[in-house]
Scaffold this motif. Sequence first.
Motif, PDB file in Angstrom:
ATOM      1  N   VAL A 160       0.845  -1.194   0.000  1.00 25.50           N
ATOM      2  CA  VAL A 160       0.000   0.000   0.000  1.00 25.50           C
ATOM      3  C   VAL A 160       0.882   1.247   0.000  1.00 25.50           C
ATOM      4  CG1 VAL A 160      -1.789   1.255   1.258  1.00 25.50           C
ATOM      5  CG2 VAL A 160      -1.801  -1.255   1.233  1.00 25.50           C
ATOM      6  N   HIS A 161       0.511   2.215  -0.854  1.00 27.16           N
ATOM      7  CA  HIS A 161       1.245   3.469  -1.009  1.00 27.16           C
ATOM      8  C   HIS A 161       0.322   4.649  -0.674  1.00 27.16           C
ATOM      9  CE1 HIS A 161       3.313   0.555  -3.537  1.00 27.16           C
ATOM     10  NE2 HIS A 161       4.299   1.398  -3.811  1.00 27.16           N
ATOM     11  N   SER A 162       0.871   5.641   0.006  1.00 26.85           N
ATOM     12  CA  SER A 162       0.130   6.854   0.349  1.00 26.85           C
ATOM     13  C   SER A 162       0.560   7.996  -0.570  1.00 26.85           C
ATOM     14  CB  SER A 162       0.398   7.239   1.808  1.00 26.85           C
ATOM     15  OG  SER A 162      -0.238   8.458   2.144  1.00 26.85           O
ATOM     16  N   GLY A 163      -0.407   8.668  -1.209  1.00 26.66           N
ATOM     17  CA  GLY A 163      -0.101   9.754  -2.132  1.00 26.66           C
ATOM     18  C   GLY A 163       0.590  10.916  -1.441  1.00 26.66           C
ATOM     19  N   GLN A 164       1.524  11.536  -2.147  1.00 24.66           N
ATOM     20  CA  GLN A 164       2.298  12.644  -1.602  1.00 24.66           C
ATOM     21  C   GLN A 164       1.981  13.965  -2.313  1.00 24.66           C
ATOM     22  OE1 GLN A 164       4.682  12.013   1.180  1.00 24.66           O
ATOM     23  NE2 GLN A 164       3.173  10.369   1.102  1.00 24.66           N
ATOM     24  N   ASP A 165       2.291  14.073  -3.589  1.00 22.18           N
ATOM     25  CA  ASP A 165       2.032  15.328  -4.299  1.00 22.18           C
ATOM     26  C   ASP A 165       0.549  15.592  -4.471  1.00 22.18           C
ATOM     27  OD1 ASP A 165       4.540  16.826  -5.821  1.00 22.18           O
ATOM     28  OD2 ASP A 165       5.005  14.780  -5.217  1.00 22.18           O
ATOM     29  N   ARG A 166      -0.232  14.538  -4.623  1.00 23.51           N
ATOM     30  CA  ARG A 166      -1.688  14.679  -4.705  1.00 23.51           C
ATOM     31  C   ARG A 166      -2.332  13.654  -3.778  1.00 23.51           C
ATOM     32  NH1 ARG A 166      -3.881  13.873 -10.383  1.00 23.51           N
ATOM     33  NH2 ARG A 166      -2.134  12.436 -10.643  1.00 23.51           N
ATOM     34  N   LEU A 167      -3.548  13.960  -3.345  1.00 24.48           N
ATOM     35  CA  LEU A 167      -4.275  13.038  -2.480  1.00 24.48           C
ATOM     36  C   LEU A 167      -4.623  11.777  -3.269  1.00 24.48           C
ATOM     37  CD1 LEU A 167      -6.679  15.573  -0.748  1.00 24.48           C
ATOM     38  CD2 LEU A 167      -4.749  14.380   0.319  1.00 24.48           C
ATOM     39  N   GLY A 168      -4.379  10.642  -2.665  1.00 22.77           N
ATOM     40  CA  GLY A 168      -4.689   9.382  -3.311  1.00 22.77           C
ATOM     41  C   GLY A 168      -3.874   8.250  -2.728  1.00 22.77           C
ATOM     42  N   THR A 169      -4.072   7.074  -3.260  1.00 22.29           N
ATOM     43  CA  THR A 169      -3.358   5.884  -2.802  1.00 22.29           C
ATOM     44  C   THR A 169      -3.054   4.992  -3.995  1.00 22.29           C
ATOM     45  OG1 THR A 169      -5.390   4.606  -2.444  1.00 22.29           O
ATOM     46  CG2 THR A 169      -4.575   5.917  -0.573  1.00 22.29           C
ATOM     47  N   ALA A 170      -2.156   4.057  -3.776  1.00 20.17           N
ATOM     48  CA  ALA A 170      -1.848   3.027  -4.770  1.00 20.17           C
ATOM     49  C   ALA A 170      -1.653   1.709  -4.037  1.00 20.17           C
ATOM     50  CB  ALA A 170      -0.602   3.380  -5.567  1.00 20.17           C
ATOM     51  N   ASN A 171      -2.076   0.635  -4.677  1.00 19.64           N
ATOM     52  CA  ASN A 171      -1.829  -0.698  -4.141  1.00 19.64           C
ATOM     53  C   ASN A 171      -1.150  -1.516  -5.229  1.00 19.64           C
ATOM     54  OD1 ASN A 171      -1.776  -2.905  -2.482  1.00 19.64           O
ATOM     55  ND2 ASN A 171      -3.981  -3.189  -2.347  1.00 19.64           N
ATOM     56  N   PHE A 172       0.060  -1.969  -4.949  1.00 13.20           N
ATOM     57  CA  PHE A 172       0.854  -2.777  -5.874  1.00 13.20           C
ATOM     58  C   PHE A 172       0.660  -4.228  -5.457  1.00 13.20           C
ATOM     59  CE2 PHE A 172       4.544  -4.866  -7.569  1.00 13.20           C
ATOM     60  CZ  PHE A 172       4.959  -4.134  -8.670  1.00 13.20           C
ATOM     61  N   ILE A 173      -0.080  -4.987  -6.261  1.00 11.86           N
ATOM     62  CA  ILE A 173      -0.522  -6.330  -5.869  1.00 11.86           C
ATOM     63  C   ILE A 173       0.025  -7.359  -6.847  1.00 11.86           C
ATOM     64  CG2 ILE A 173      -2.505  -7.715  -5.150  1.00 11.86           C
ATOM     65  CD1 ILE A 173      -4.157  -5.084  -5.326  1.00 11.86           C
ATOM     66  N   GLN A 174       0.514  -8.454  -6.314  1.00  9.82           N
ATOM     67  CA  GLN A 174       1.030  -9.536  -7.144  1.00  9.82           C
ATOM     68  C   GLN A 174       0.127 -10.754  -6.996  1.00  9.82           C
ATOM     69  OE1 GLN A 174       4.953  -9.508  -5.313  1.00  9.82           O
ATOM     70  NE2 GLN A 174       5.853  -8.620  -7.154  1.00  9.82           N
ATOM     71  N   TRP A 175      -0.245 -11.318  -8.142  1.00 14.28           N
ATOM     72  CA  TRP A 175      -1.091 -12.507  -8.185  1.00 14.28           C
ATOM     73  C   TRP A 175      -0.395 -13.609  -8.983  1.00 14.28           C
ATOM     74  CZ3 TRP A 175      -5.923 -13.129  -5.939  1.00 14.28           C
ATOM     75  CH2 TRP A 175      -6.508 -11.978  -5.384  1.00 14.28           C
ATOM     76  N   ARG A 176      -0.766 -14.828  -8.665  1.00 13.19           N
ATOM     77  CA  ARG A 176      -0.219 -15.972  -9.392  1.00 13.19           C
ATOM     78  C   ARG A 176      -0.690 -15.974 -10.840  1.00 13.19           C
ATOM     79  NH1 ARG A 176      -2.070 -21.421  -6.800  1.00 13.19           N
ATOM     80  NH2 ARG A 176      -4.058 -20.577  -7.562  1.00 13.19           N
ATOM     81  N   SER A 177      -1.959 -15.599 -11.075  1.00 10.82           N
ATOM     82  CA  SER A 177      -2.504 -15.649 -12.429  1.00 10.82           C
ATOM     83  C   SER A 177      -3.746 -14.776 -12.534  1.00 10.82           C
ATOM     84  CB  SER A 177      -2.884 -17.091 -12.808  1.00 10.82           C
ATOM     85  OG  SER A 177      -4.028 -17.502 -12.070  1.00 10.82           O
ATOM     86  N   GLY A 178      -4.162 -14.527 -13.782  1.00  6.77           N
ATOM     87  CA  GLY A 178      -5.375 -13.772 -14.017  1.00  6.77           C
ATOM     88  C   GLY A 178      -6.618 -14.502 -13.547  1.00  6.77           C
ATOM     89  N   LYS A 179      -6.614 -15.818 -13.616  1.00  6.00           N
ATOM     90  CA  LYS A 179      -7.774 -16.583 -13.148  1.00  6.00           C
ATOM     91  C   LYS A 179      -7.987 -16.385 -11.651  1.00  6.00           C
ATOM     92  CE  LYS A 179      -7.684 -20.204 -16.683  1.00  6.00           C
ATOM     93  NZ  LYS A 179      -7.556 -21.668 -16.966  1.00  6.00           N
ATOM     94  N   ASP A 180      -6.886 -16.334 -10.895  1.00  9.33           N
ATOM     95  CA  ASP A 180      -7.008 -16.108  -9.454  1.00  9.33           C
ATOM     96  C   ASP A 180      -7.603 -14.723  -9.186  1.00  9.33           C
ATOM     97  OD1 ASP A 180      -5.765 -18.574  -8.520  1.00  9.33           O
ATOM     98  OD2 ASP A 180      -3.905 -17.756  -9.317  1.00  9.33           O
ATOM     99  N   LEU A 181      -7.139 -13.714  -9.935  1.00  9.90           N
ATOM    100  CA  LEU A 181      -7.677 -12.372  -9.755  1.00  9.90           C
ATOM    101  C   LEU A 181      -9.152 -12.326 -10.144  1.00  9.90           C
ATOM    102  CD1 LEU A 181      -7.319  -9.350  -9.173  1.00  9.90           C
ATOM    103  CD2 LEU A 181      -6.575  -9.078 -11.551  1.00  9.90           C
ATOM    104  N   ASP A 182      -9.544 -13.015 -11.207  1.00 11.46           N
ATOM    105  CA  ASP A 182     -10.940 -13.017 -11.627  1.00 11.46           C
ATOM    106  C   ASP A 182     -11.847 -13.545 -10.524  1.00 11.46           C
ATOM    107  OD1 ASP A 182     -10.377 -11.954 -14.089  1.00 11.46           O
ATOM    108  OD2 ASP A 182     -10.281 -13.900 -15.115  1.00 11.46           O
ATOM    109  N   ARG A 183     -11.394 -14.557  -9.823  1.00  7.40           N
ATOM    110  CA  ARG A 183     -12.206 -15.089  -8.717  1.00  7.40           C
ATOM    111  C   ARG A 183     -12.414 -14.023  -7.648  1.00  7.40           C
ATOM    112  NH1 ARG A 183      -9.556 -20.094  -9.858  1.00  7.40           N
ATOM    113  NH2 ARG A 183      -7.789 -19.537  -8.537  1.00  7.40           N
ATOM    114  N   ARG A 184     -11.383 -13.236  -7.381  1.00 11.54           N
ATOM    115  CA  ARG A 184     -11.503 -12.139  -6.423  1.00 11.54           C
ATOM    116  C   ARG A 184     -12.522 -11.109  -6.910  1.00 11.54           C
ATOM    117  NH1 ARG A 184     -12.028  -8.990  -2.049  1.00 11.54           N
ATOM    118  NH2 ARG A 184     -10.715  -7.126  -2.050  1.00 11.54           N
ATOM    119  N   TYR A 185     -12.428 -10.711  -8.175  1.00 11.94           N
ATOM    120  CA  TYR A 185     -13.337  -9.704  -8.715  1.00 11.94           C
ATOM    121  C   TYR A 185     -14.781 -10.202  -8.779  1.00 11.94           C
ATOM    122  CZ  TYR A 185      -9.522  -6.590 -10.237  1.00 11.94           C
ATOM    123  OH  TYR A 185      -8.456  -5.724 -10.282  1.00 11.94           O
ATOM    124  N   GLU A 186     -14.948 -11.493  -8.943  1.00 10.29           N
ATOM    125  CA  GLU A 186     -16.295 -12.053  -9.064  1.00 10.29           C
ATOM    126  C   GLU A 186     -16.952 -12.335  -7.716  1.00 10.29           C
ATOM    127  OE1 GLU A 186     -15.520 -15.464 -11.424  1.00 10.29           O
ATOM    128  OE2 GLU A 186     -15.096 -14.304 -13.255  1.00 10.29           O
TER     129      GLU A 186
END
Length: 230
Positions: free
Chosen positions: A49-75
């Motif tokens: 997790v990243h906290s925005g500095q110059d502008r308000l906001g956030t970022a999350n850098f996430i690593q997954w084994r595969s797109g199928k695993d991510l699809d299950r999360r989104y679904e």
Amino acid sequence: MPTISVDSGYLTVLNLFTTDAPQKQDRLLAAMREIVDTAAFEGWISSTVHSGQDRLGTANFIQWRSGKDLDRRYEGDEFKHRTVPLFDEITTSMKLLRTEVASTQRHPSLGDTTEISPDRDDYTVIEFFGMDPENQERVIAALGQQEWLLDTPGYRSHSVLRGLDAHTGFDGPFAVSYSQWDDKESYDTFRELPETEWPADRKKTQELLDALVTARDWNSYRVVHTRSAP
């Protein structure tokens, strides 16, 4: 700690959010920490997790084994009926981006591994580029071939991510640059350097990007939290 590597084979997801009030950024960070600390999704590797500095906001850098695993999360019901509505409420923009690592470059003093962690003091810059389909690989090559950065004071590393698709927030091909710097001062000096003082290779890169890029956005961040799967 998570690392960025061309050879990992991971699907890299960048969730980029903007908001319009400091308290909303705090709510975003708290919500993201809660999700990261309870993550037990099949195929999930790590979240940072990243906290925005110059502008308000956030970022999350996430690593997954595969797109199928991510699809299950989104679904899943939790993502669709709790996570997305919460983010809709407290953000002004949201990009959920699937990518793969196309290249990495580090200052020689940093060794062979690009690490991301709150235990480091990196001033991180994430820059988003949109382009026409036929120009994606040319933009990725231009972003990666920047050896002149090694002579730039304060430069630590940069990684180029090839856009695969966006779950939300953008239509069309894209690429992302994830760079690490010593501090805000060194990055601002680099960004604000008059063009007349640029090295020739920087001018060449910028001219190519100006010709090919159709959308561009950036923010700076500090890493505030990370967790990896057991």
